[in-house]
Write a protein that holds these residues in place. Sequence first.
Motif, PDB file in Angstrom:
ATOM      1  N   ASN A 173      -4.102  -0.284  -8.503  1.00 20.52           N
ATOM      2  CA  ASN A 173      -4.948  -1.018  -7.565  1.00 20.52           C
ATOM      3  C   ASN A 173      -4.978  -2.510  -7.870  1.00 20.52           C
ATOM      4  O   ASN A 173      -5.068  -3.343  -6.968  1.00 20.52           O
TER       5      ASN A 173
ATOM      6  N   TYR B  63      -8.490   4.852   0.087  1.00 16.63           N
ATOM      7  CA  TYR B  63      -8.549   3.659  -0.767  1.00 16.63           C
ATOM      8  C   TYR B  63      -9.095   2.466   0.006  1.00 16.63           C
ATOM      9  O   TYR B  63      -9.970   1.738  -0.495  1.00 16.63           O
ATOM     10  N   MET B  64      -8.599   2.257   1.220  1.00 16.51           N
ATOM     11  CA  MET B  64      -9.051   1.121   2.012  1.00 16.51           C
ATOM     12  C   MET B  64     -10.533   1.244   2.341  1.00 16.51           C
ATOM     13  O   MET B  64     -11.266   0.249   2.307  1.00 16.51           O
TER      14      MET B  64
ATOM     15  N   ILE C 127      -1.935  -4.106  -6.388  1.00 19.52           N
ATOM     16  CA  ILE C 127      -2.068  -4.155  -4.931  1.00 19.52           C
ATOM     17  C   ILE C 127      -2.933  -5.328  -4.508  1.00 19.52           C
ATOM     18  O   ILE C 127      -2.578  -6.101  -3.604  1.00 19.52           O
TER      19      ILE C 127
ATOM     20  N   PHE D 264       0.839  -1.192   0.000  1.00 20.30           N
ATOM     21  CA  PHE D 264       0.000   0.000   0.000  1.00 20.30           C
ATOM     22  C   PHE D 264       0.877   1.246   0.000  1.00 20.30           C
ATOM     23  O   PHE D 264       1.793   1.397   0.787  1.00 20.30           O
ATOM     24  N   GLY D 265       0.560   2.141  -0.912  1.00 19.16           N
ATOM     25  CA  GLY D 265       1.275   3.407  -0.984  1.00 19.16           C
ATOM     26  C   GLY D 265       2.560   3.352  -1.764  1.00 19.16           C
ATOM     27  O   GLY D 265       3.208   4.388  -1.943  1.00 19.16           O
TER      28      GLY D 265
ATOM     29  N   LYS E 220      -2.907   8.591   4.169  1.00 22.95           N
ATOM     30  CA  LYS E 220      -2.770   8.493   2.717  1.00 22.95           C
ATOM     31  C   LYS E 220      -3.550   7.312   2.148  1.00 22.95           C
ATOM     32  O   LYS E 220      -4.168   7.409   1.074  1.00 22.95           O
ATOM     33  N   ASN E 221      -3.537   6.177   2.865  1.00 17.15           N
ATOM     34  CA  ASN E 221      -4.137   4.951   2.337  1.00 17.15           C
ATOM     35  C   ASN E 221      -5.573   4.717   2.795  1.00 17.15           C
ATOM     36  O   ASN E 221      -6.259   3.861   2.249  1.00 17.15           O
TER      37      ASN E 221
END
Length: 335
Positions: free
Chosen positions: A48, A324-325, A51, A41-42, A320-321
Amino acid sequence: MESASCTLNNLWTSYKRWIVTNPQLLSDIEATVRCLSYFSFGHLGNSNLAIELIYSMPNLIVLCNDLLMYSSKCTYLKIPQFESKIKIWLTVVEYTETLLEISANKLWGAKGKWLIILIVQLFKTVLRLLLVHVYKERVTKSPAIPPLDREKFNKVIHNAELKEGFTLKRSGTVIRSVKHSVPVEMRTWKALPSNIDENENLTKNQQSLISLKLAESLYVTKPLLHLGAIYITNQKRWPPWMLSLIIDMISLNIYTRSSQKILFSKEEKEELVRRRLSLLLYILRSPFYDKYSCTKINALLDTVSTSVPFGKLLANAVKKNLPYMQSMYFYMWSR
């Protein structure tokens, strides 16, 4: 061609033999790979798909190794979760559903994404309903096949083979070992159990069993009901969020009342505890997150970054993440 096939078979046989003889080292390697997936992540930009591929692979590898270890070492102990193809398929889909969703979005856009979501959730719901109504499973687990406790499994196999007896190859019958038998006056003269205790607690209270089926059926169909509410209203509206929360609370309430009449196994109790704790995830699900939680969490992270030593690095990574999460892992149909 035959030599290549023979080489592959030899490599596969060697690998199976290695994971059986090195369970602790295998667990350490799996844990390392899983940790590396978290650090993706990041560090992969906006990829995506990469990831999710990196995140899904360790889980699939663990499942594959567990199945190989079970099939290689277990000659007479029966573990239904490994023998059930339904549970194997369910576990694979649960580990890869986000990857399938992102892949569909890349290939076919938003419509393809929602179509795949519908297909996956319908597939999972049907299989779980089969477990509940056909195979009489009272509380379905998520994932359907949890990672195998290697240490406990090895102890069970060791005790069964060295202390209990041995197995006839053709019939699979367990024969007691004379050396390790208990004194004559203490023997029960009952056949040895041929499977690991699954804690299938029977009850005469049919009404309670019907209530359990209702509670689990509600919980299992919640993703489809939530998707239907989204289709009628919108993902960012309150009705889908409220509907799912109400279903969860009704289901858990039925289980709580039934626990006074029915004895649950350790695994079932752990799953119910997990479901109660998962109610906390509703603060991270839209629209609650968008309207309330987002600002509070960001304020908390800002406080941590300024007041806790080395907290800035961790807080910035989470900040930052988190978007998305939140958008990928906190859907209402997530179990």
